[in-house]
Design a protein around this motif. Sequence first.
Motif, PDB file in Angstrom:
ATOM      1  N   ALA A 180      52.235  49.599  78.530  1.00  0.00           N
ATOM      2  CA  ALA A 180      52.554  50.759  77.694  1.00  0.00           C
ATOM      3  C   ALA A 180      51.616  50.825  76.487  1.00  0.00           C
ATOM      4  CB  ALA A 180      54.007  50.687  77.233  1.00  0.00           C
ATOM      5  N   ILE A 181      51.319  49.675  75.885  1.00  0.00           N
ATOM      6  CA  ILE A 181      50.395  49.642  74.750  1.00  0.00           C
ATOM      7  C   ILE A 181      48.992  50.048  75.190  1.00  0.00           C
ATOM      8  CG2 ILE A 181      49.226  48.084  73.128  1.00  0.00           C
ATOM      9  CD1 ILE A 181      51.910  46.541  72.957  1.00  0.00           C
ATOM     10  N   LEU A 182      48.552  49.544  76.341  1.00  0.00           N
ATOM     11  CA  LEU A 182      47.220  49.894  76.840  1.00  0.00           C
ATOM     12  C   LEU A 182      47.123  51.379  77.184  1.00  0.00           C
ATOM     13  CD1 LEU A 182      46.411  46.804  79.091  1.00  0.00           C
ATOM     14  CD2 LEU A 182      45.537  47.309  76.804  1.00  0.00           C
ATOM     15  N   LYS A 183      48.225  51.979  77.624  1.00  0.00           N
ATOM     16  CA  LYS A 183      48.222  53.419  77.895  1.00  0.00           C
ATOM     17  C   LYS A 183      48.110  54.215  76.603  1.00  0.00           C
ATOM     18  CE  LYS A 183      50.605  53.402  82.310  1.00  0.00           C
ATOM     19  NZ  LYS A 183      51.818  53.771  83.064  1.00  0.00           N
ATOM     20  N   VAL A 184      48.748  53.735  75.524  1.00  0.00           N
ATOM     21  CA  VAL A 184      48.670  54.424  74.233  1.00  0.00           C
ATOM     22  C   VAL A 184      47.255  54.348  73.675  1.00  0.00           C
ATOM     23  CG1 VAL A 184      49.432  54.311  71.826  1.00  0.00           C
ATOM     24  CG2 VAL A 184      51.097  54.143  73.655  1.00  0.00           C
ATOM     25  N   THR A 185      46.612  53.191  73.804  1.00  0.00           N
ATOM     26  CA  THR A 185      45.249  53.033  73.276  1.00  0.00           C
ATOM     27  C   THR A 185      44.195  53.683  74.171  1.00  0.00           C
ATOM     28  OG1 THR A 185      44.963  50.899  74.367  1.00  0.00           O
ATOM     29  CG2 THR A 185      45.800  50.881  72.097  1.00  0.00           C
ATOM     30  N   GLY A 186      44.544  53.941  75.428  1.00  0.00           N
ATOM     31  CA  GLY A 186      43.604  54.565  76.356  1.00  0.00           C
ATOM     32  C   GLY A 186      42.840  53.576  77.207  1.00  0.00           C
ATOM     33  N   ASP A 187      43.085  52.282  77.032  1.00  0.00           N
ATOM     34  CA  ASP A 187      42.364  51.276  77.807  1.00  0.00           C
ATOM     35  C   ASP A 187      42.784  51.279  79.271  1.00  0.00           C
ATOM     36  OD1 ASP A 187      40.757  50.242  75.733  1.00  0.00           O
ATOM     37  OD2 ASP A 187      42.502  49.183  74.933  1.00  0.00           O
ATOM     38  N   TRP A 188      44.041  51.550  79.545  1.00  0.00           N
ATOM     39  CA  TRP A 188      44.505  51.584  80.932  1.00  0.00           C
ATOM     40  C   TRP A 188      43.878  52.758  81.672  1.00  0.00           C
ATOM     41  CZ3 TRP A 188      46.395  48.302  84.164  1.00  0.00           C
ATOM     42  CH2 TRP A 188      46.968  48.738  85.353  1.00  0.00           C
ATOM     43  N   GLN A 189      43.827  53.931  81.025  1.00  0.00           N
ATOM     44  CA  GLN A 189      43.210  55.099  81.655  1.00  0.00           C
ATOM     45  C   GLN A 189      41.722  54.872  81.878  1.00  0.00           C
ATOM     46  OE1 GLN A 189      45.386  55.119  79.202  1.00  0.00           O
ATOM     47  NE2 GLN A 189      46.790  56.852  79.330  1.00  0.00           N
ATOM     48  N   LYS A 190      41.081  54.191  80.942  1.00  0.00           N
ATOM     49  CA  LYS A 190      39.659  53.891  81.084  1.00  0.00           C
ATOM     50  C   LYS A 190      39.427  52.961  82.276  1.00  0.00           C
ATOM     51  CE  LYS A 190      35.880  52.290  78.122  1.00  0.00           C
ATOM     52  NZ  LYS A 190      35.568  51.728  76.796  1.00  0.00           N
ATOM     53  N   PHE A 191      40.316  51.994  82.457  1.00  0.00           N
ATOM     54  CA  PHE A 191      40.214  51.054  83.571  1.00  0.00           C
ATOM     55  C   PHE A 191      40.433  51.754  84.903  1.00  0.00           C
ATOM     56  CE2 PHE A 191      42.577  48.090  86.404  1.00  0.00           C
ATOM     57  CZ  PHE A 191      41.518  47.267  86.734  1.00  0.00           C
ATOM     58  N   LYS A 192      41.400  52.666  84.959  1.00  0.00           N
ATOM     59  CA  LYS A 192      41.726  53.372  86.194  1.00  0.00           C
ATOM     60  C   LYS A 192      40.848  54.593  86.444  1.00  0.00           C
ATOM     61  CE  LYS A 192      45.182  51.039  87.896  1.00  0.00           C
ATOM     62  NZ  LYS A 192      45.143  50.452  89.221  1.00  0.00           N
ATOM     63  N   GLY A 193      40.084  55.023  85.444  1.00  0.00           N
ATOM     64  CA  GLY A 193      39.227  56.189  85.606  1.00  0.00           C
ATOM     65  C   GLY A 193      39.966  57.503  85.419  1.00  0.00           C
ATOM     66  N   LEU A 194      41.023  57.495  84.656  1.00  0.00           N
ATOM     67  CA  LEU A 194      41.817  58.691  84.386  1.00  0.00           C
ATOM     68  C   LEU A 194      41.370  59.325  83.070  1.00  0.00           C
ATOM     69  CD1 LEU A 194      45.303  57.163  85.263  1.00  0.00           C
ATOM     70  CD2 LEU A 194      43.896  58.642  86.706  1.00  0.00           C
ATOM     71  N   PRO A 195      41.772  60.593  82.810  1.00  0.00           N
ATOM     72  CA  PRO A 195      41.404  61.216  81.532  1.00  0.00           C
ATOM     73  C   PRO A 195      42.081  60.500  80.358  1.00  0.00           C
ATOM     74  CG  PRO A 195      42.849  62.662  82.793  1.00  0.00           C
ATOM     75  CD  PRO A 195      42.487  61.519  83.683  1.00  0.00           C
ATOM     76  N   ALA A 196      41.412  60.510  79.213  1.00  0.00           N
ATOM     77  CA  ALA A 196      41.897  59.806  78.018  1.00  0.00           C
ATOM     78  C   ALA A 196      43.130  60.499  77.433  1.00  0.00           C
ATOM     79  CB  ALA A 196      40.801  59.745  76.975  1.00  0.00           C
ATOM     80  N   PRO A 197      44.047  59.738  76.825  1.00  0.00           N
ATOM     81  CA  PRO A 197      45.236  60.322  76.201  1.00  0.00           C
ATOM     82  C   PRO A 197      44.908  60.914  74.836  1.00  0.00           C
ATOM     83  CG  PRO A 197      45.246  57.980  75.839  1.00  0.00           C
ATOM     84  CD  PRO A 197      44.051  58.292  76.728  1.00  0.00           C
ATOM     85  N   ALA A 198      45.913  61.541  74.226  1.00  0.00           N
ATOM     86  CA  ALA A 198      45.754  62.072  72.870  1.00  0.00           C
ATOM     87  C   ALA A 198      45.522  60.907  71.905  1.00  0.00           C
ATOM     88  CB  ALA A 198      47.008  62.845  72.467  1.00  0.00           C
ATOM     89  N   PRO A 199      44.803  61.152  70.822  1.00  0.00           N
ATOM     90  CA  PRO A 199      44.527  60.055  69.892  1.00  0.00           C
ATOM     91  C   PRO A 199      45.805  59.508  69.240  1.00  0.00           C
ATOM     92  CG  PRO A 199      43.702  62.139  69.024  1.00  0.00           C
ATOM     93  CD  PRO A 199      44.171  62.394  70.411  1.00  0.00           C
ATOM     94  N   MET A 200      45.764  58.226  68.893  1.00  0.00           N
ATOM     95  CA  MET A 200      46.915  57.556  68.274  1.00  0.00           C
ATOM     96  C   MET A 200      47.060  57.984  66.824  1.00  0.00           C
ATOM     97  SD  MET A 200      46.759  53.576  69.484  1.00  0.00           S
ATOM     98  CE  MET A 200      45.668  53.178  68.169  1.00  0.00           C
ATOM     99  N   LEU A 201      48.288  57.886  66.322  1.00  0.00           N
ATOM    100  CA  LEU A 201      48.524  58.081  64.899  1.00  0.00           C
ATOM    101  C   LEU A 201      48.054  56.838  64.165  1.00  0.00           C
ATOM    102  CD1 LEU A 201      52.140  59.548  64.828  1.00  0.00           C
ATOM    103  CD2 LEU A 201      50.012  60.749  64.374  1.00  0.00           C
ATOM    104  N   VAL A 202      47.362  57.036  63.071  1.00  0.00           N
ATOM    105  CA  VAL A 202      46.866  55.927  62.278  1.00  0.00           C
ATOM    106  C   VAL A 202      47.423  56.068  60.867  1.00  0.00           C
ATOM    107  CG1 VAL A 202      44.796  54.772  61.406  1.00  0.00           C
ATOM    108  CG2 VAL A 202      44.766  55.846  63.648  1.00  0.00           C
ATOM    109  N   ALA A 203      47.865  54.974  60.281  1.00  0.00           N
ATOM    110  CA  ALA A 203      48.421  55.005  58.934  1.00  0.00           C
ATOM    111  C   ALA A 203      47.342  55.406  57.937  1.00  0.00           C
ATOM    112  CB  ALA A 203      48.996  53.649  58.573  1.00  0.00           C
ATOM    113  N   GLU A 204      47.759  56.170  56.910  1.00  0.00           N
ATOM    114  CA  GLU A 204      46.819  56.578  55.887  1.00  0.00           C
ATOM    115  C   GLU A 204      46.427  55.369  55.045  1.00  0.00           C
ATOM    116  OE1 GLU A 204      48.566  59.619  53.531  1.00  0.00           O
ATOM    117  OE2 GLU A 204      49.050  60.867  55.257  1.00  0.00           O
TER     118      GLU A 204
END
Length: 146
Positions: free
Chosen positions: A72-96
């Motif tokens: 689930a964490i890798l899917k949020v960061t986009g690493d899982w999609q990158k590994f599987k060759g899927l389109p990237a997810p929306a960007p993560m929220l980052v603290a100000e």
Amino acid sequence: MAVKIKLKRLGKIRSPHYRIIVADSRTRRDGRAIEEIGLYHPVQNPSRIEVDSERAQYWLGVGAQPTEPVMAILKVTGDWQKFKGLPAPAPMLVAEPKADKRALFEAAAKSSGDEPKGEAITPKAKKSEKKDEAAEATASTESTEA
């Protein structure tokens, strides 16, 4: 040897934080790790997630199996999609980023420049007479008893 990418729990009782590690599947949860590849702090708002993408891709490529929470964490960061060759997810929220306390203090000092500097705002409290009388009374009773 089966290799897993899993979470290693750290922190106190009600404030957990985790490290994302690569370890042998037979080791215990907080046991010896082959490599640490990231951080996960769920208590912060938004959650702090840092993953070394290059190392995660390497370990996924050589056959390491992520646990469900790590997937689930890798899917949020986009690493899982990158590994599987899927389109990237929306960007993560980052603290100000937090404001610099020194800069805030200096700005507040400049804005209130009309106040006298170096003097106390509240006068010092004076000793009360009651305390002095009580101290004298205890001293006189002690000297008569001795």
